[in-house]
Design a protein around this motif. Sequence first.
Motif, PDB file in Angstrom:
ATOM      1  N   SER A 211      -2.371   5.360  -3.104  1.00  0.00           N
ATOM      2  CA  SER A 211      -3.755   6.368  -3.111  1.00  0.00           C
ATOM      3  C   SER A 211      -3.282   7.978  -2.998  1.00  0.00           C
TER       4      SER A 211
ATOM      5  N   LYS B  71       0.677  -0.657   0.183  1.00  0.00           N
ATOM      6  CA  LYS B  71       0.116   0.237  -0.241  1.00  0.00           C
ATOM      7  C   LYS B  71       0.582   1.107  -0.042  1.00  0.00           C
TER       8      LYS B  71
ATOM      9  N   GLU C  63      -1.424  -0.497  -4.337  1.00  0.00           N
ATOM     10  CA  GLU C  63      -2.429  -0.077  -4.378  1.00  0.00           C
ATOM     11  C   GLU C  63      -1.696   1.199  -4.006  1.00  0.00           C
TER      12      GLU C  63
END
Length: 365
Positions: free
Chosen positions: A218, A185, A216
């Motif tokens: 963000s 992440k 991922e």
Amino acid sequence: MNKNIAVIRGDGIGPEIVTQALRVLDKIAELYGHTFTYTNVDMGGCAIDKWGDPLPQEMLDRCKNSDSVLLGAVGGEKWNSVPGNMRPEKGLLRLRAGMGVYSNNRPAKIWPQLSSASPLKQSIVDKGIDFIIVRELIGGIYFGEHKTENVDGTEVSSDVLVYTEDEIERIGRIGFETARKRSKKLCSVEKSNVLDSSRLWKKVMHRLSEEYPDVELSDMLVDNCAMQIVKNPSQFDVIVTENMFGDILSDEASMITGSIGMIPSSSLGATSCGLYEPIHGSAPDIAGMDVANPIGTILSAAMMLRYSFDMTSEADCIENAVSQVLDLGYRCADIMPRNESEALNCRQIGCSECGSLIIEHLRKE
Ligand code: NAD
């Protein structure tokens, strides 16, 4: 293995904490059959006093010719009045740029033994704090043009923030690669609602994410990130951000884990020669009193063994010894529990005793 380590003791508590880290390295060398040779480097206020320059070229060359650099800390009130380009901290900026270390990695991890030292509510701490901030280190506003001029009788100052696509891409890759080795992440932090440089940052990160489909990605605005670090730090795994945002956020992150004295950092570029230093400054208020916490520097030495010298067992050995010393209740002043009942199970120790206890608990696996 033979390794040549450039050692910058620096100012304030720097010499005390570095001495303890070198004692630990010497014991590791003895246990594992290595030879560590230390080359002294003057940098910061002590170099200004001795050479009239916070980082003379010869000292920078010593660092560049070493296998890695261990740094205590530099700076202090004594040098506050010297001109900006001759300040001790300028030596540090020149060292980072001269070594080409563009990626600064700071773990923000709470040691279970110190969870009560966090200023956050226990319910937040219990969810776990374990993330890394990957900060771009040799670009952005700290390295742009700085200018103060008199315009029509009024002083006007400006600091220029520049990032190129290439600079963003190389730090972005470190962010993605680091996330790949953890829980995949990555949070990219910027201020794209206001700054052009941040809009470019965001564009490059999204372009890169196509090469890392397993991670991922963000996005978060830096002001929101500053809030989320105290509200819900367990959401983060790896944060990647530009120089100034990373400077501020990583200090905030260090506070929520308890003490600034416990946190190491590594700075790396294209080669294995890295710069390893605790995240705190030279703490002139406690210099020479044998009360500084040397653990951030000792853990920085462990990071050097792990990331620059590929000495995983040796690094584990140091980290395990630190953990055991904490398990036994030994605490430097900065991590002594404030709460009386908890303090009863702990014993306050000084800087050199802390080094000795860690050395005593070094066990070759
Ligand atoms: P600081 O990190 O030196 O100190 C802040 C507070 O934390 C002080 O109360 C200090 O006593 C405490 N502290 C810091 N390290 C500690 C340790 N190992 N053990 C126990 N307590 C510790 O920050 P500052 O006071 O803002 O700066 C002092 C000087 O250090 C300034 O000249 C600053 O420019 C310089 N500085 C250098 C570096 C560096 O060398 N990388 C980084 C930051 C600040």
